[in-house]
Design a protein around this motif. Structure first.
Motif, mmCIF file in Angstrom:
data_model
loop_
_atom_site.group_PDB
_atom_site.id
_atom_site.type_symbol
_atom_site.label_atom_id
_atom_site.label_comp_id
_atom_site.label_asym_id
_atom_site.label_seq_id
_atom_site.Cartn_x
_atom_site.Cartn_y
_atom_site.Cartn_z
ATOM 1 N N SER A 127 87.059 -4.492 73.703
ATOM 2 C CA SER A 127 86.822 -3.065 73.509
ATOM 3 C C SER A 127 87.703 -2.232 74.430
ATOM 4 N N GLY A 128 87.744 -0.926 74.137
ATOM 5 C CA GLY A 128 88.602 -0.031 74.888
ATOM 6 C C GLY A 128 88.169 0.185 76.324
ATOM 7 N N ASP A 129 86.901 -0.041 76.636
ATOM 8 C CA ASP A 129 86.411 0.118 78.011
ATOM 9 C C ASP A 129 85.727 -1.178 78.421
ATOM 10 N N SER A 130 86.452 -2.284 78.305
ATOM 11 C CA SER A 130 85.856 -3.613 78.375
ATOM 12 C C SER A 130 85.302 -3.972 79.749
ATOM 13 N N PRO A 131 83.992 -4.204 79.849
ATOM 14 C CA PRO A 131 83.421 -4.711 81.093
ATOM 15 C C PRO A 131 83.934 -6.111 81.417
ATOM 16 N N ILE A 132 84.306 -6.875 80.374
ATOM 17 C CA ILE A 132 84.849 -8.215 80.592
ATOM 18 C C ILE A 132 86.165 -8.108 81.360
ATOM 19 N N VAL A 133 87.033 -7.220 80.909
ATOM 20 C CA VAL A 133 88.316 -7.040 81.600
ATOM 21 C C VAL A 133 88.079 -6.559 83.024
ATOM 22 N N ASN A 134 87.147 -5.632 83.199
ATOM 23 C CA ASN A 134 86.848 -5.141 84.550
ATOM 24 C C ASN A 134 86.363 -6.266 85.457
ATOM 25 N N ALA A 135 85.558 -7.176 84.904
ATOM 26 C CA ALA A 135 85.070 -8.311 85.692
ATOM 27 C C ALA A 135 86.222 -9.235 86.078
ATOM 28 N N LEU A 136 87.165 -9.450 85.165
ATOM 29 C CA LEU A 136 88.310 -10.303 85.467
ATOM 30 C C LEU A 136 89.203 -9.676 86.527
ATOM 31 N N VAL A 137 89.376 -8.372 86.450
ATOM 32 C CA VAL A 137 90.138 -7.659 87.480
ATOM 33 C C VAL A 137 89.450 -7.819 88.834
ATOM 34 N N SER A 138 88.121 -7.638 88.846
ATOM 35 C CA SER A 138 87.354 -7.795 90.084
ATOM 36 C C SER A 138 87.485 -9.204 90.634
ATOM 37 N N ALA A 139 87.464 -10.201 89.753
ATOM 38 C CA ALA A 139 87.589 -11.588 90.198
ATOM 39 C C ALA A 139 88.932 -11.829 90.863
ATOM 40 N N ALA A 140 89.994 -11.298 90.261
ATOM 41 C CA ALA A 140 91.322 -11.469 90.857
ATOM 42 C C ALA A 140 91.402 -10.773 92.205
ATOM 43 N N GLU A 141 90.820 -9.597 92.293
ATOM 44 C CA GLU A 141 90.831 -8.862 93.555
ATOM 45 C C GLU A 141 90.001 -9.561 94.618
ATOM 46 N N ASN A 170 96.321 -2.239 71.838
ATOM 47 C CA ASN A 170 95.201 -2.339 72.767
ATOM 48 C C ASN A 170 95.360 -3.558 73.672
ATOM 49 N N ASN A 171 95.754 -4.684 73.083
ATOM 50 C CA ASN A 171 95.888 -5.914 73.862
ATOM 51 C C ASN A 171 97.064 -5.851 74.827
ATOM 52 N N ILE A 172 98.133 -5.173 74.445
ATOM 53 C CA ILE A 172 99.260 -4.980 75.366
ATOM 54 C C ILE A 172 98.805 -4.178 76.579
ATOM 55 N N ASN A 173 98.041 -3.135 76.346
ATOM 56 C CA ASN A 173 97.545 -2.314 77.460
ATOM 57 C C ASN A 173 96.667 -3.138 78.393
ATOM 58 N N TRP A 174 95.766 -3.971 77.805
ATOM 59 C CA TRP A 174 94.903 -4.792 78.645
ATOM 60 C C TRP A 174 95.705 -5.840 79.403
ATOM 61 N N ALA A 175 96.717 -6.388 78.762
ATOM 62 C CA ALA A 175 97.545 -7.388 79.435
ATOM 63 C C ALA A 175 98.208 -6.786 80.667
ATOM 64 N N ARG A 176 98.693 -5.574 80.545
ATOM 65 C CA ARG A 176 99.353 -4.928 81.682
ATOM 66 C C ARG A 176 98.348 -4.601 82.790
ATOM 67 N N THR A 177 97.155 -4.145 82.389
ATOM 68 C CA THR A 177 96.114 -3.864 83.384
ATOM 69 C C THR A 177 95.775 -5.124 84.167
ATOM 70 N N LEU A 178 95.618 -6.225 83.459
ATOM 71 C CA LEU A 178 95.276 -7.488 84.115
ATOM 72 C C LEU A 178 96.399 -7.963 85.021
ATOM 73 N N GLU A 179 97.622 -7.868 84.547
ATOM 74 C CA GLU A 179 98.760 -8.322 85.356
ATOM 75 C C GLU A 179 98.875 -7.534 86.652
ATOM 76 N N ARG A 180 98.664 -6.216 86.559
ATOM 77 C CA ARG A 180 98.761 -5.382 87.764
ATOM 78 C C ARG A 180 97.708 -5.749 88.797
ATOM 79 N N SER A 181 96.636 -6.370 88.350
ATOM 80 C CA SER A 181 95.548 -6.743 89.265
ATOM 81 C C SER A 181 95.689 -8.152 89.816
ATOM 82 N N GLY A 182 96.764 -8.828 89.449
ATOM 83 C CA GLY A 182 96.990 -10.178 89.961
ATOM 84 C C GLY A 182 96.478 -11.286 89.067
ATOM 85 N N VAL A 183 96.054 -10.932 87.849
ATOM 86 C CA VAL A 183 95.615 -11.949 86.896
ATOM 87 C C VAL A 183 96.854 -12.601 86.277
#
Length: 717
Positions: free
Chosen positions: A404-418, A437-450
């Motif tokens: 989803s566009g405001d994915s709690p799953i992605v937020n949890a993965l970002v938190s895990a990397a941090e 949408n998936n490109i945007n999430w991929a970049r968000t995750l990469e910036r967080s160290g995933v």
């Protein structure tokens, strides 16, 4: 091409690869959408839910034209003559699509105009036409146009100095015929109805219409009519002769040469820019009564022929009825459903003083979750969230196909990397219409160290799996989630999906090997428990069907129940035919496309096909084989289609826990016993909806499972 009658047994062997025994994939999909349309026309469906189903039917058609019809037209242009398993050439497919679809298209609009609009008014919802408005209402809309609409829209002339404008995909437009006051020659202009403004302009309560015995709850007018009746403001000094609404659909499928792409993300971004412009036009919907000159102009400029044009009586773009469905009128909708959190998960989510958490919950035994009856956020999402915060968790690995566009799953993965954990996510960039949408999430995750990877060249990664690695004393234990649905909390409230959480060592080993294949150069060919496509899934499923056939040939019971979204693969269908001929009893629960013909004498006498259509979208896949009494249950992400078996990474897992096996058995039986949402498929590819017999209670799969979830949430596990 019409479906063949049931065959009679003869001495000559039946050729099971004969096109006569296979239905068209394209026409079968249209029959699925017909069942969606029926939900909109069923008096048992609440009024606003009927608007929702009309919107879904229309949205489905949009995507069908953007992808399936567009691909068929491309094959024709490329002079492809290869026939489909049902024996049609691309040209024959396109003709059959048009013949099947046009009556449905007409039926949809006629039902909306003649039935739904009056019923809406009877229930206080007034979607008005301009000729029904009072002077005060038109004055209000004129002011609204001048203040809100006029600054936004841009009329575009068409003449030697102004080339025909680009018409964007799925846009609603007005074709306007104008002339100068002192000239008889007419000219053409186009106005795009802006998507940044509401499609339906609501009136203030003080201007609501008054009807005897009816309390108005909402009243409004389509935006295109507001524009059309104020055209003089856009063409000052000109005479508006006429106007007609039209809407187009373009080819919107992506074409990425993965083998030649140095950077897959960049290649897909470039293709997305092309999609925004859109490919060739594959369909035009135009207001009925449009003049021959307007027809000719639009068809010439958009490079269309007669069979690409669909005339519409009344409102175009019924997909926008979803806006009216959102009206806050719960009495006109299904009773609201809130997914329940199972009792055992409630205490695990609270992390009570006894030290109970999700990991100890899973260690006791495998856990089964069934969405949207059971909460995604309170189970699977909590599993990932707790893993991201748990000091003992060392690594998290996941596949993300759609989220989803405001994915709690992605937020949890970002938190895990941090938090310093090793986090690996495979983001499928090629998930159709979710690429951006998936490109945007991929970049968000990469910036967080995933660590983000995009899968294997030539294969979509469609499997839904998660792996959590946790240190527990001297041990390293692996926890897994394997499911049938995307890690998307929004669709988890609308789609029916299954999942199992486990810490079985063999599953942990298999997922470790699978992720190594997805992220590195491993080419794992054997797995302890999982069936993986394209490695082993096709062969093993074929073996399971053939095993049932061997039991039946030996005079023993042969039984298969398979639930999936689509059954298309010719080789799997032929294997099922062979099993039926051997005497295996086969029940197939197929939501959408089914190219197998059930009930053919001597071929598929023992095969029955049922489709479940209702308030939730059936999305779960379950496979059951009797296996001589040693019953097998499997769940996973794959349908029986060539793309799932050969061109996608899929995972299907065996169900070992006896309690979960019983849950699946009960679930399949509920589907097979349904007499409210179930449709029985006939040999010619048509469907007949089941109805309760006189005095028989209504058995709706979705209603039964909602009640079951409520009951189970109150019990102790």
């Amino acid at each position: 091409m019409t479906a063949a009658p049931a065959t009679e047994k003869t001495d000559a062997p039946i050729q099971l690869d004969d096109p006569e025994w296979y239905l068209s994939r394209e026409l079968s999909w249209l029959e699925f959408n017909r069942r969606v349309l029926h939900e909109a026309m069923d008096d048992r469906t609440p009024l606003l839910e009927r608007l929702k189903f009309l919107s879904i039917f229309s949205s489905n058609l949009d995507e069908y034209f953007m992808v399936r019809v567009a691909a068929t037209k491309q094959q024709i242009e490329a002079n492809v003559s290869k026939r489909t398993p049902d024996g049609r050439t691309p040209s024959e497919q396109l003709l059959a699509i048009s013949e099947r679809l046009r009556p449905m298209f007409t039926q949809m609009h006629r039902y909306f105009n003649d039935e739904l609009l009056p019923q809406m008014q009877s229930n206080g919802i007034f979607l008005l036409k301009y000729d029904e408005l009072t002077n005060r209402q038109t004055a209000y809309l004129k002011e609204y146009f001048e203040e809100q609409v006029f600054p936004v829209i841009t009329p575009l002339a068409v003449d030697p100095g102004h080339p025909f404008p680009y018409i964007s995909n799925l846009s609603l437009n007005l074709a306007v015929v104008i002339r100068a006051k002192d000239d008889s020659e007419t000219r053409f202009a186009r106005i795009k109805v802006p998507k940044v403004l509401p499609r339906f302009v609501g009136l203030p309560e003080s201007l609501y219409p008054r009807r005897k015995g009816v309390t108005c709850l909402w009243a409004g007018v389509p935006m295109e009519q507001v524009i059309a009746h104020n055209l003089e403001a856009l063409f000052t000094g000109m005479v508006v002769e006429d106007y007609y609404a039209f809407r187009i659909t373009r080819n919107a499928d992506l074409s990425v040469e993965e083998d030649e792409a140095d950077d897959l993300m960049l290649a897909i971004e470039q293709e997305l820019r092309k999609r925004r412009l859109g490919g060739s036009v594959v369909r035009m919907e135009v207001e009925s009564g449009a003049s021959a000159d307007v027809h000719a102009t639009l068809m010439h400029e958009l490079k269309l022929v007669d069979k690409d044009v669909y005339e519409v009586e009344g409102l175009l773009g019924l997909v926008d009825l979803m806006d009216l469905f959102s009206l806050p009128l719960p009495e006109l909708k299904d009773v609201k459903w809130s997914p329940v959190v199972p009792r055992a998960w409630q205490s695990a989510n609270q992390r009570d003083s006894d030290g109970e958490d999700i990991f100890s919950l899973i260690r006791r035994h495998d856990r089964f979750v069934h969405h949207p009856y059971e909460s995604f956020s309170g189970t699977v999402q909590q599993f990932i969230t707790q893993a991201s915060q748990d000091d003992d968790v060392l690594a998290i690995k996941m596949t993300l196909y759609r989220t989803s566009g405001d994915s709690p799953i992605v937020n949890a993965l970002v938190s895990a990397a941090e938090n310093g954990k090793q986090v690996v996510v495979l983001v499928e960039l090629k998930a159709r219409f979710d690429e951006e949408n998936n490109i945007n999430w991929a970049r968000t995750l990469e910036r967080s160290g995933v660590h983000v990877v995009y899968g294997l060249v030539g294969l979509k990664t469609h499997t839904k799996v998660a792996l959590v690695v946790r240190r527990e004393g001297e041990l390293i234990r692996r926890y897994v989630h394997i499911g049938t649905g995307n890690y998307n909390p929004k669709t988890a409230r609308l789609y029916t999906d299954l999942g199992i959480l486990s810490c079985r060592e063999s599953l942990g080993t298999d997922l470790t090997d699978l992720f190594n294949s997805l992220t590195g150069y491993s080419r794992q060919q054997t797995y302890e428990e999982l069936l993986i496509a394209p490695v082993s899934l096709r062969d093993r499923m074929t073996e399971f069907i053939q095993r049932e056939a061997e039991h039946a040939k030996n005079g023993k019971k042969g039984r298969i129940v398979a639930k999936m979204n689509a059954l298309v693969d010719p080789a799997m269908i032929q294997t099922l035919y062979e099993a039926s001929q051997a005497g295996v009893e086969i029940d197939l629960i197929v939501r959408g496309i089914c190219c197998l013909r059930p009930g053919l004498k001597g071929i598929s006498d023992n095969i029955r096909v049922v489709s479940i259509i209702g308030r939730f979208l059936e999305h779960s896949r379950v496979f059951y084989f009797y296996n001589g009494g040693d019953e097998n249950y499997w769940i996973g992400s794959a349908d029986w289609m060539p793309r799932n078996l050969d061109r996608r990474v899929e995972a299907v897992m065996p169900v070992q826990d006896e309690g979960i096996r019983q849950e699946l058995s009960d679930f399949l039986q509920i589907c097979l016993n349904d007499n409210r949402q179930a449709w029985d498929m006939k040999a010619d590819g048509t469907y007949v909806q089941r109805q309760p017999q006189e005095g028989e209670a209504e058995r709706s799969t979705h209603e039964i499972l909602m009640k079951k979830a409520l009951k189970s949430a109150e019990s102790k596990l």
